[in-house]
Design a protein around this motif. Structure first.
Motif, PDB file in Angstrom:
ATOM      1  N   ALA A  46       0.828  -1.205   0.000  1.00 16.22           N
ATOM      2  CA  ALA A  46       0.000   0.000   0.000  1.00 16.22           C
ATOM      3  C   ALA A  46       0.859   1.250   0.000  1.00 16.22           C
ATOM      4  O   ALA A  46       1.985   1.263   0.501  1.00 16.22           O
ATOM      5  CB  ALA A  46      -0.916  -0.006   1.217  1.00 16.22           C
ATOM      6  N   LEU A  47       0.293   2.330  -0.561  1.00 13.94           N
ATOM      7  CA  LEU A  47       0.966   3.616  -0.536  1.00 13.94           C
ATOM      8  C   LEU A  47       0.906   4.187   0.875  1.00 13.94           C
ATOM      9  O   LEU A  47       0.010   3.846   1.661  1.00 13.94           O
ATOM     10  CB  LEU A  47       0.286   4.577  -1.506  1.00 13.94           C
ATOM     11  N   PRO A  48       1.834   5.092   1.229  1.00 15.58           N
ATOM     12  CA  PRO A  48       1.723   5.774   2.521  1.00 15.58           C
ATOM     13  C   PRO A  48       0.353   6.456   2.638  1.00 15.58           C
ATOM     14  O   PRO A  48      -0.213   6.925   1.639  1.00 15.58           O
ATOM     15  CB  PRO A  48       2.869   6.783   2.481  1.00 15.58           C
ATOM     16  N   ALA A  49      -0.180   6.518   3.866  1.00 20.33           N
ATOM     17  CA  ALA A  49      -1.542   7.017   4.088  1.00 20.33           C
ATOM     18  C   ALA A  49      -1.787   8.395   3.467  1.00 20.33           C
ATOM     19  O   ALA A  49      -2.821   8.595   2.796  1.00 20.33           O
ATOM     20  CB  ALA A  49      -1.846   7.039   5.586  1.00 20.33           C
ATOM     21  N   PRO A  50      -0.912   9.397   3.650  1.00 15.01           N
ATOM     22  CA  PRO A  50      -1.190  10.716   3.053  1.00 15.01           C
ATOM     23  C   PRO A  50      -1.287  10.653   1.530  1.00 15.01           C
ATOM     24  O   PRO A  50      -2.140  11.296   0.920  1.00 15.01           O
ATOM     25  CB  PRO A  50       0.003  11.564   3.509  1.00 15.01           C
ATOM     26  N   LEU A  51      -0.403   9.849   0.911  1.00 10.41           N
ATOM     27  CA  LEU A  51      -0.433   9.758  -0.543  1.00 10.41           C
ATOM     28  C   LEU A  51      -1.672   8.987  -0.999  1.00 10.41           C
ATOM     29  O   LEU A  51      -2.276   9.319  -2.034  1.00 10.41           O
ATOM     30  CB  LEU A  51       0.839   9.063  -1.037  1.00 10.41           C
ATOM     31  N   ARG A  52      -2.058   7.979  -0.220  1.00 10.94           N
ATOM     32  CA  ARG A  52      -3.250   7.218  -0.560  1.00 10.94           C
ATOM     33  C   ARG A  52      -4.503   8.109  -0.519  1.00 10.94           C
ATOM     34  O   ARG A  52      -5.369   8.035  -1.396  1.00 10.94           O
ATOM     35  CB  ARG A  52      -3.383   6.045   0.421  1.00 10.94           C
ATOM     36  N   ALA A  65      -4.508  10.487  -3.489  1.00 12.05           N
ATOM     37  CA  ALA A  65      -4.889   9.787  -4.716  1.00 12.05           C
ATOM     38  C   ALA A  65      -6.409   9.612  -4.800  1.00 12.05           C
ATOM     39  O   ALA A  65      -6.997   9.753  -5.881  1.00 12.05           O
ATOM     40  CB  ALA A  65      -4.181   8.430  -4.769  1.00 12.05           C
ATOM     41  N   ARG A  66      -7.036   9.318  -3.657  1.00 13.45           N
ATOM     42  CA  ARG A  66      -8.500   9.169  -3.664  1.00 13.45           C
ATOM     43  C   ARG A  66      -9.195  10.480  -4.046  1.00 13.45           C
ATOM     44  O   ARG A  66     -10.160  10.492  -4.817  1.00 13.45           O
ATOM     45  CB  ARG A  66      -8.968   8.676  -2.298  1.00 13.45           C
ATOM     46  N   GLU A  67      -8.713  11.596  -3.501  1.00  7.16           N
ATOM     47  CA  GLU A  67      -9.320  12.889  -3.828  1.00  7.16           C
ATOM     48  C   GLU A  67      -9.121  13.234  -5.304  1.00  7.16           C
ATOM     49  O   GLU A  67     -10.032  13.765  -5.962  1.00  7.16           O
ATOM     50  CB  GLU A  67      -8.729  13.987  -2.937  1.00  7.16           C
ATOM     51  N   LEU A  68      -7.939  12.922  -5.830  1.00  7.51           N
ATOM     52  CA  LEU A  68      -7.669  13.197  -7.236  1.00  7.51           C
ATOM     53  C   LEU A  68      -8.576  12.348  -8.128  1.00  7.51           C
ATOM     54  O   LEU A  68      -9.106  12.821  -9.146  1.00  7.51           O
ATOM     55  CB  LEU A  68      -6.197  12.919  -7.549  1.00  7.51           C
ATOM     56  N   ARG A 124      -1.886   4.688 -10.976  1.00  4.15           N
ATOM     57  CA  ARG A 124      -3.055   5.443 -10.500  1.00  4.15           C
ATOM     58  C   ARG A 124      -3.405   6.585 -11.449  1.00  4.15           C
ATOM     59  O   ARG A 124      -4.570   6.955 -11.579  1.00  4.15           O
ATOM     60  CB  ARG A 124      -2.778   6.009  -9.109  1.00  4.15           C
ATOM     61  N   VAL A 125      -2.427   7.191 -12.083  1.00  4.34           N
ATOM     62  CA  VAL A 125      -2.641   8.296 -13.020  1.00  4.34           C
ATOM     63  C   VAL A 125      -1.716   8.107 -14.213  1.00  4.34           C
ATOM     64  O   VAL A 125      -0.789   7.290 -14.174  1.00  4.34           O
ATOM     65  CB  VAL A 125      -2.381   9.684 -12.372  1.00  4.34           C
TER      66      VAL A 125
END
Length: 598
Positions: free
Chosen positions: A480-486, A489-492, A527-528
């Motif tokens: 999993a990605l680090p929590a802040p980056l995760r 990514a969800r908001e994006l 992811r992008v």
């Protein structure tokens, strides 16, 4: 065929013996006939009672012609050592024995000649004792008289027994035919001769003329005066070279199998005598070649030779070092044909200790234990036996008993295991220092391990490592990605759901905490997708192509903007990507685009 160098004593004794055995005079030069003195190498042959061919290379006895003598002894698989009954052991006898010892000739027969002129027992006893102390060891002996014929039949029987018991030559070995004569034959061109000690020659073979490396081709072959399509070692052979000027060949050169010998100007050797003092610039003899050299003593019994003329060598070759100011001959064993530079203080002493423990075996595992890793073709050229590859076992890291193969490289298993452990440490350290970019690039790992090629990195990756997209990851690393980056990514992704072709602005990226490095991680994770300086959903290219298909006929950038509900800032790099990937075709004159079929 069995080939012997006839050495050891006065010239007329050897020559007379060979005439009696073969019916041919080995002294072919007019001056030799006039002076009764062998000046150069002589070549004669005969057949044993069972029909086996037997060739002799007669070497000069006088010290003035020692270079010719050494050229004859060096290339012979065996020696017929001659001592006369009436003169006994002489200084040139010892000199010839020293040469036999230095070149490592281990097969031989002692002959005491002129037994009609004196009782041969004293000469026989002394010669036996001298030869026993050399690498020849205890040899059979025969007393003969060439004048009366006494003992010649016994000598022929002994020669037959010697030939039958001699070690078999390796017919599959690479060729290195040291040349001892070169001449021109009318209608044929240049012909060279030599003693083939290993391998085989065939008409049509393509070889190299060493040390120049000039390509040559075999036009014709003769063995003992008869034409042949193929000649296998051991044998005396004459080779007719195609389109090779006589002026380009001479004694001391060699015909070699291309790529199978190491051309070197520097070698590390182990001397046969530890306490010997070498001259600063000895003459080095190998085969029929002779070259000058500079000696760097490394320690007891070890030295480095810098040759004036390169030689084509294998590990385990024998060299003879001759002091031009005396009659001293010293044997040397080649241990390293590509030695490392000695630049640090104390490096020579360290190297001497390495050489003292260094084996002369050419087995692959033995040499890789010393070298660590080497290219397969380089190992072959060094004389190392390279069998078919065996893949490493499916264990945690390289198997302990298997050579590791990667592309054209071979690695010692212990060395590979050490590199694999170092690779794990490097991947772990990279992951800990850069959690947003945990994968260690293969090229960076190559530099860290000082490996010559990136392909070796993947071969060294243990089961705890994963290679993906040119990067190395630990298999047990959190997926999993680090929590802040995760969360970012969800908001994006939520933004893209409402407007998939509206790329986030710099302001929006800063609000989400997405730096350039963080965006690169999202791109690598799928992811992008990145198009130039903008970022869109991972499937943006496919979705754009689907929307654009509703436009019938050529369309402009503006048409694209309206179809995708986006700006030129997004449309232009996206269309350029579609052009590169063959989805769209742009007309150079109008600038309009059309979608390709499919």
């Amino acid at each position: 065929m069995f080939v012997l160098a006839t050495a050891g004593h006065v010239d007329h004794g050897k020559s007379t013996l060979l005439r009696a055995l073969t019916g041919t005079d080995p002294d072919r030069l007019d001056e030799e006939q006039r002076r009764g003195l062998t000046l150069d190498l002589g070549f004669v042959w005969s057949r044993l009672p069972g029909g086996r061919p037997l060739a002799f290379v007669d070497v000069p006895g006088h010290q003035r012609f020692i270079a010719n003598t050494l050229a004859g002894i060096a290339t012979a698989p065996a020696v017929l050592f001659v001592v006369s009954a009436d003169e006994g052991w002489k200084p040139q006898s010892q000199e010839h024995l020293d040469a036999v010892d230095a070149f490592g000739v281990r097969t031989g027969l002692l002959v005491v000649t002129r037994a009609d002129l004196a009782d041969p027992s004293a000469a026989l006893a002394e010669a036996r004792e001298r030869l026993a102390a050399s690498c020849l060891g205890a040899v059979d002996a025969v007393a003969v008289s060439a004048r009366t014929g006494t003992g010649l039949d016994a000598l022929r029987r002994e020669l037959g027994a010697l030939a039958a018991a001699a070690p078999q030559a390796d017919g599959d070995a690479p060729v290195r035919l040291w040349l001892d004569r070169a001449f021109t034959v009318d209608g044929a061109g240049t012909v060279v001769t030599g003693t083939l000690t290993a391998g085989r020659l065939t008409v049509g073979d393509h070889l190299e003329l060493a040390p120049e490396g000039r390509p040559v081709a075999v036009r014709g072959l003769q063995c003992l005066g008869a034409d042949a399509d193929t000649v296998a070692a051991p044998a005396r052979v004459a080779v007719n070279l195609r389109r090779t000027p006589r002026a380009m060949v001479k004694r001391g050169q060699a015909l070699v199998t291309p790529g199978s010998w190491w051309r070197t100007g520097t070698v590390d050797v182990r001397l046969d005598e530890e306490g010997v003092t070498l001259p600063a610039e000895p003459l080095v003899h190998c085969g029929t070649a002779m070259t000058g050299a500079r000696v760097r003593p490394l320690g007891p019994g070890a030295a480095r030779l810098r040759l004036r003329t390169p030689l084509y060598l294998h590990i385990g070759d024998r060299l003879l070092l001759r002091d031009p100011g005396s009659r001293r001959l010293t044997g040397a064993l080649v241990l390293d044909v590509a030695p490392p530079e000695l630049t640090r203080r104390g490096a020579a002493a360290t190297r001497a200790r390495e050489l003292a423990a260094m084996p002369d075996s050419t087995e692959l595992t033995v040499q890789l234990r010393r070298l660590g890793l080497r290219r397969r073709d380089e190992l072959r050229a060094m004389g190392v036996t390279v069998p078919g590859d065996r893949p490493p076992a499916a264990t945690d890291g390289p198997a302990a008993d298997h050579v590791v193969s990667a592309g054209g490289w071979l690695l010692d298993p212990a060395y590979a295991a050490g590199l694999g452990s170092g690779l794990e440490d490097a991947v772990t350290a990279h992951q800990q220092s850069r959690p947003l970019d945990p994968g260690l690039p293969v090229t960076e790992a190559q530099r860290a391990l000082r490996l010559p090629e990136a392909a070796l990195v993947e071969a060294l990756a243990t089961e705890r490592l994963l290679v993906r997209n040119g990067r190395l990851y630990r298999r047990d690393a959190p997926a999993a990605l680090p929590a802040p980056l995760r969360e970012a990514a969800r908001e994006l992704e939520a933004d893209f759901r409402s407007a998939p072709f509206r790329a986030p602005t710099g302001q929006r990226l800063r609000e989400l905490g997405l730096t350039r490095q963080a965006l690169a991680v999202l791109v690598r994770e799928g992811r992008v997708a990145r198009f130039g300086d903008i970022h869109l959903p991972a499937d943006a290219a496919d979705r754009a192509a689907a929307r654009l298909r509703v436009l019938h006929g050529p369309f402009t950038v503006g048409d694209c903007c309206r179809a995708l509900d986006t700006s030129r800032r997004v449309a232009i790099p996206l269309l350029e990507h579609l052009d590169r990937t063959g989805v769209t075709r742009r007309d150079a004159d109008t600038g309009r685009r059309t979608l390709r079929d499919g």
